[in-house]
Design a protein around this motif. Structure first.
Motif, PDB file in Angstrom:
ATOM      1  N   LEU A 289       0.834  -1.201   0.000  1.00 53.42           N
ATOM      2  CA  LEU A 289       0.000   0.000   0.000  1.00 53.42           C
ATOM      3  C   LEU A 289       0.870   1.253   0.000  1.00 53.42           C
ATOM      4  N   ASN A 290       1.941   1.253   0.783  1.00 56.16           N
ATOM      5  CA  ASN A 290       2.848   2.409   0.819  1.00 56.16           C
ATOM      6  C   ASN A 290       3.497   2.641  -0.538  1.00 56.16           C
ATOM      7  N   ASP A 291       3.826   1.552  -1.230  1.00 56.35           N
ATOM      8  CA  ASP A 291       4.394   1.688  -2.579  1.00 56.35           C
ATOM      9  C   ASP A 291       3.399   2.356  -3.523  1.00 56.35           C
ATOM     10  N   ILE A 292       2.144   1.934  -3.448  1.00 55.79           N
ATOM     11  CA  ILE A 292       1.113   2.506  -4.329  1.00 55.79           C
ATOM     12  C   ILE A 292       0.918   3.987  -4.015  1.00 55.79           C
ATOM     13  N   VAL A 293       0.955   4.329  -2.725  1.00 55.99           N
ATOM     14  CA  VAL A 293       0.805   5.731  -2.323  1.00 55.99           C
ATOM     15  C   VAL A 293       1.963   6.561  -2.874  1.00 55.99           C
ATOM     16  N   ARG A 294       3.179   6.014  -2.826  1.00 53.87           N
ATOM     17  CA  ARG A 294       4.344   6.747  -3.345  1.00 53.87           C
ATOM     18  C   ARG A 294       4.233   6.972  -4.849  1.00 53.87           C
ATOM     19  N   TRP A 295       3.643   5.988  -5.531  1.00 54.55           N
ATOM     20  CA  TRP A 295       3.460   6.162  -6.974  1.00 54.55           C
ATOM     21  C   TRP A 295       2.420   7.242  -7.264  1.00 54.55           C
ATOM     22  N   ALA A 296       1.548   7.488  -6.283  1.00 50.14           N
ATOM     23  CA  ALA A 296       0.528   8.555  -6.382  1.00 50.14           C
ATOM     24  C   ALA A 296      -0.247   8.472  -7.686  1.00 50.14           C
ATOM     25  N   LYS A 297      -0.632   7.289  -8.031  1.00 52.13           N
ATOM     26  CA  LYS A 297      -1.356   7.080  -9.280  1.00 52.13           C
ATOM     27  C   LYS A 297      -2.786   6.652  -8.968  1.00 52.13           C
ATOM     28  N   SER A 298      -3.739   7.436  -9.451  1.00 44.76           N
ATOM     29  CA  SER A 298      -5.141   7.098  -9.210  1.00 44.76           C
ATOM     30  C   SER A 298      -5.493   5.781  -9.889  1.00 44.76           C
ATOM     31  N   SER A 299      -6.349   5.024  -9.233  1.00 40.02           N
ATOM     32  CA  SER A 299      -6.748   3.730  -9.780  1.00 40.02           C
ATOM     33  C   SER A 299      -7.591   3.926 -11.030  1.00 40.02           C
ATOM     34  N   ASN A 300      -7.325   3.110 -12.020  1.00 40.09           N
ATOM     35  CA  ASN A 300      -8.166   3.089 -13.213  1.00 40.09           C
ATOM     36  C   ASN A 300      -9.401   2.254 -12.899  1.00 40.09           C
ATOM     37  N   LEU A 301     -10.586   2.840 -13.103  1.00 40.05           N
ATOM     38  CA  LEU A 301     -11.821   2.160 -12.706  1.00 40.05           C
ATOM     39  C   LEU A 301     -11.973   0.820 -13.415  1.00 40.05           C
ATOM     40  N   SER A 302     -11.598   0.774 -14.674  1.00 34.02           N
ATOM     41  CA  SER A 302     -11.697  -0.479 -15.423  1.00 34.02           C
ATOM     42  C   SER A 302     -10.774  -1.541 -14.834  1.00 34.02           C
ATOM     43  N   ASP A 303      -9.563  -1.125 -14.435  1.00 37.95           N
ATOM     44  CA  ASP A 303      -8.621  -2.073 -13.826  1.00 37.95           C
ATOM     45  C   ASP A 303      -9.140  -2.572 -12.477  1.00 37.95           C
ATOM     46  N   ILE A 304      -9.751  -1.659 -11.720  1.00 38.07           N
ATOM     47  CA  ILE A 304     -10.313  -2.049 -10.421  1.00 38.07           C
ATOM     48  C   ILE A 304     -11.407  -3.099 -10.610  1.00 38.07           C
ATOM     49  N   TYR A 305     -12.264  -2.885 -11.601  1.00 42.28           N
ATOM     50  CA  TYR A 305     -13.333  -3.854 -11.849  1.00 42.28           C
ATOM     51  C   TYR A 305     -12.774  -5.199 -12.314  1.00 42.28           C
ATOM     52  N   ASN A 306     -11.719  -5.161 -13.104  1.00 38.81           N
ATOM     53  CA  ASN A 306     -11.085  -6.422 -13.518  1.00 38.81           C
ATOM     54  C   ASN A 306     -10.539  -7.175 -12.307  1.00 38.81           C
ATOM     55  N   LEU A 307      -9.941  -6.420 -11.380  1.00 41.69           N
ATOM     56  CA  LEU A 307      -9.399  -7.044 -10.173  1.00 41.69           C
ATOM     57  C   LEU A 307     -10.527  -7.570  -9.281  1.00 41.69           C
ATOM     58  N   ILE A 308     -11.614  -6.802  -9.189  1.00 38.03           N
ATOM     59  CA  ILE A 308     -12.780  -7.257  -8.415  1.00 38.03           C
ATOM     60  C   ILE A 308     -13.296  -8.577  -8.972  1.00 38.03           C
ATOM     61  N   ASN A 309     -13.424  -8.644 -10.290  1.00 40.82           N
ATOM     62  CA  ASN A 309     -13.939  -9.866 -10.923  1.00 40.82           C
ATOM     63  C   ASN A 309     -12.996 -11.046 -10.704  1.00 40.82           C
ATOM     64  N   THR A 310     -11.698 -10.785 -10.782  1.00 38.84           N
ATOM     65  CA  THR A 310     -10.714 -11.861 -10.594  1.00 38.84           C
ATOM     66  C   THR A 310     -10.789 -12.437  -9.187  1.00 38.84           C
ATOM     67  N   ILE A 311     -10.745 -11.555  -8.186  1.00 33.41           N
ATOM     68  CA  ILE A 311     -10.746 -12.008  -6.793  1.00 33.41           C
ATOM     69  C   ILE A 311     -12.097 -12.623  -6.421  1.00 33.41           C
ATOM     70  N   SER A 312     -13.174 -12.075  -6.970  1.00 34.59           N
ATOM     71  CA  SER A 312     -14.513 -12.596  -6.655  1.00 34.59           C
ATOM     72  C   SER A 312     -14.704 -14.023  -7.139  1.00 34.59           C
ATOM     73  N   ASN A 313     -13.930 -14.418  -8.131  1.00 31.66           N
ATOM     74  CA  ASN A 313     -14.069 -15.767  -8.682  1.00 31.66           C
ATOM     75  C   ASN A 313     -13.254 -16.807  -7.929  1.00 31.66           C
ATOM     76  N   TYR A 314     -12.412 -16.388  -6.972  1.00 30.93           N
ATOM     77  CA  TYR A 314     -11.726 -17.365  -6.130  1.00 30.93           C
ATOM     78  C   TYR A 314     -12.794 -18.100  -5.322  1.00 30.93           C
ATOM     79  N   ASP A 315     -12.731 -19.416  -5.301  1.00 30.07           N
ATOM     80  CA  ASP A 315     -13.844 -20.198  -4.764  1.00 30.07           C
ATOM     81  C   ASP A 315     -14.234 -19.813  -3.338  1.00 30.07           C
TER      82      ASP A 315
END
Length: 660
Positions: free
Chosen positions: A607-633
């Motif tokens: 999380l600290n690394d992401i904060v240092r990058w100071a890059k806003s999340s791409n909504l499409s990427d967030i949804y892709n990650l949501i879908n990926t993790i949601s499919n873990y059994d």
């Protein structure tokens, strides 16, 4: 004097007086257009049309018409009678009329255009009558419109308003306005009390205070009457009313916690998040109703926040579903009063688009007539002048209630809540639902990894989420009970039932969080379904995904000041540490605590690394990650339990009434 005698005479025979001069009726009209205007404006079934001159010169005919209508009324108590006075109208009425004829009434119901619905069904005469009998004063053509599309048969009205504006009282009053066309009918009938009523009335020359109650306040578990200034309604509740015998047309009013709570902006934010989560589980909304008081010099600051947050979930297509209702408007002659310019200015300042605020989508009521009815039931005395004033108030509110239902059914397109619509707010809700499933999955993978490393190859632990059969909470203060599970010890949290207060402990309500499911475990005499490499990869994937999600909640959605994942890690580590202190043989739990600390450190570093990058999340990427993790059994099964548990909660706070 003659006119007043006529009006009094008609009122004695249950006619409501209407001055046609106040309507847009003139010399260019004819009988058909007059009928259309009167029926459209007032939506009553039987209208006696005359003037002072016609009545004087044809009194026997006038009396004959009255007797005829009285006979009709005796056969059908659902009829509502109007006397339309043409004395001051420019239209030269030449004969005494009764509009419409009974035959015309039935034809109007059948022939009414199907509006935005495509399939116009043929409705039997018996079904038309059942609709008329179920809602006494509401225009039957409204519900024939709904009936034409069986798949769209529920009118969902979301009711929003400031704490203390009287949402619960408004719901009570509104339903009674639909049920009873006059105050006299309500007084002699059986008034409907949907939500318990309690208020103070002053009586006598010395203004003695009397507490007026209707229904059993103690049975209203969701209503908090004990803390003035705090929202009485503690969570969203739905009230469903069947509008006909066949139960095909249903009105759902969603009562919500008020904004402007004296507990502060944090409580307002909490209430708003709850409202948004609630409506995200609906299929559609017909109307978004803001309930206001007239003559308000300034709107609560949270009104602006409320409507802005609402449209962070909904898109601009829902703007036309907004309506404004004003309560206690008798003092402002049933207008928005001084609130109108303040509201206009606030709406202009919004960045969500043009919010309509005009006569068509604005409705003025006076809930005092309902409170008067309740006071009568409690034996509070009133004089004749007060009675007359409240009768007028009731009739006006009846007309506004009918106009509101008609507007929603005829003029507003149903807003479909699209769960596939990508938005920051919807992503926030989905991630919030995933916090506990991700943490529980991480912990259970670690348990199985520890078993694997301890060479206990033929043993594994299966996580089995069990949905609670009713809505429970988990107390953040009360300690869990500890149970052995093979070589591990497992913490089990007792589900707490909350009404006005917790039924299981004395801790504060804000120390309780929703508990939609209970994680249960089974010992399997078999190796874990994952290899060592798969378990390690899954741990890293979940750990890094949790950091991405935490960043989104903290810095993109800005929905929280605290990292919910890190809080969860700390809580799990504390529990495992507590187990190690109190259990003699807890070697595996000690290893689990160490492993959780390591995962928590990796999460925080990522999380600290992401904060240092100071890059806003791409909504499409967030949804892709949501879908990926949601499919873990393991995550998927828990999310399904959350969804099912939320449905159970909504059903638990849903109150259904067979007919109104």
């Amino acid at each position: 004097m003659y006119k007043q005698n006529i009006i009094t005479y008609l009122q004695q025979h249950r006619f409501q007086y209407l001055n046609v001069a106040n309507l847009n009726v003139n010399r260019t009209d004819n009988e058909k257009t007059i009928e259309d205007k009167l029926i459209q404006c007032y939506q009553h079934l039987r209208i006696l049309c005359s003037s002072d001159t016609l009545t004087k010169n044809n009194f026997q005919e006038f009396q004959k018409r009255i007797n005829y209508l009285k006979e009709e009324l005796s056969k059908n108590s659902n009829l509502h009678l109007i006397y339309a006075d043409f004395t001051d109208s420019s239209f030269p009425l030449s004969t005494i009329l009764v509009l419409p004829s009974l035959k015309q009434t039935h034809n109007d119901i059948t022939d009414y255009p199907s509006s935005r619905f495509t399939a116009a069904a043929t409705i039997s005469l018996e079904h038309q009558k059942s609709i008329l009998q179920s809602v006494n004063t509401t225009d039957p053509s409204i519900f024939s419109t709904l009936q034409s599309t069986p798949s769209v048969n529920t009118i969902n009205i979301l009711l929003l308003g400031e704490t203390g504006v009287g949402k619960s009282t408004f719901i009570n009053a509104f339903v009674n306005y639909l049920k009873f066309g006059s105050l006299e009918k309500a007084r002699t009938g059986k008034p409907i009390v949907i939500i318990s009523v309690s208020f103070i009335a002053t009586v006598g020359d010395h203004f003695e205070e009397r507490i007026v109650k209707f229904d059993d306040i103690n049975n209203s578990n969701n209503e908090d009457f004990d803390h003035p200034g705090e929202s009485v309604t503690q969570r969203c509740k739905s009230y469903l009313f069947h509008l006909d015998k066949t139960s095909t047309n249903i009105l759902r009013i969603i009562d919500t916690p008020g904004f402007g709570d004296t507990r502060g902006l944090e409580q307002d934010d909490f209430n708003m998040q709850h409202i948004l989560e609630y409506i995200s589980n609906l299929t559609h909304l017909n109307a978004i109703c803001f309930l206001l008081k007239p003559n308000t010099s300034r709107l609560n600051i949270f009104f602006h926040t409320c409507i802005t947050q609402l449209f962070s979930l909904l898109d601009r297509n829902a703007l036309n579903n907004i309506i404004f209702c004003f309560t206690n408007s008798r003092s402002t002659f049933y207008t928005p009063g001084d609130t109108a310019p303040v509201l206009k200015q606030t709406l202009i300042s919004l960045s969500i688009g043009d919010v309509p605020f005009k006569k068509d989508n604005t409705f003025c009521f006076d809930s005092e007539s309902f409170r008067y009815l309740v006071a009568l039931q409690n034996g509070i005395p009133f004089n004749d002048d007060e009675k007359h004033e409240y009768e007028i108030s009731w009739s006006t509110s009846v007309n506004e209630s009918n106009r509101l239902i008609g507007y929603i059914c005829r003029n507003v397109t149903i807003y479909r809540i699209d769960n596939k619509l990508q938005s920051m707010k919807r992503a926030q809700f989905e991630i919030s639902d995933m916090v506990r499933p991700i943490l529980e999955t991480l912990r259970n993978i670690l348990r199985n990894y520890i078993l694997y490393k301890m060479n206990l190859l033929r043993t594994s632990i299966l996580l089995c989420p069990r949905v609670n059969d009713q809505f429970f909470t988990r107390c953040l203060v009360c300690k869990p009970s500890i149970h052995s599970l093979g070589d591990f010890y497992i913490a089990h949290y007792l589900p707490h039932k909350v009404e006005k207060k917790c039924c299981n402990c004395t801790c504060l309500l804000d120390q309780h969080i929703p508990m939609y499911y209970v994680p249960e475990y089974k010992i399997l005499n078999d190796v874990s379904q994952y290899t060592e490499k798969e378990m390690i990869n899954r741990l890293y994937e979940l750990c890094y995904a949790s950091a991405e999600f935490a960043y989104f909640l903290l810095y993109d959605a800005r929905s929280t000041k605290d990292n919910p994942f890190f809080i969860g890690f700390i809580e799990m580590i504390a529990i495992e540490t507590e187990i190690c202190k109190n259990q003699t043989s807890s070697t595996l739990n000690s290893s689990l605590a160490t492993a959780l600390r390591d995962i928590a450190d990796k999460h925080e570093n990522r999380l600290n690394d992401i904060v240092r990058w100071a890059k806003s999340s791409n909504l499409s990427d967030i949804y892709n990650l949501i879908n990926t993790i949601s499919n873990y059994d393991m995550v998927c099964e828990q999310l399904a339990a959350v969804k099912e548990g939320r449905k159970i909660m909504m059903k638990q706070y849903e109150y259904e009434f067979i007919r109104i």
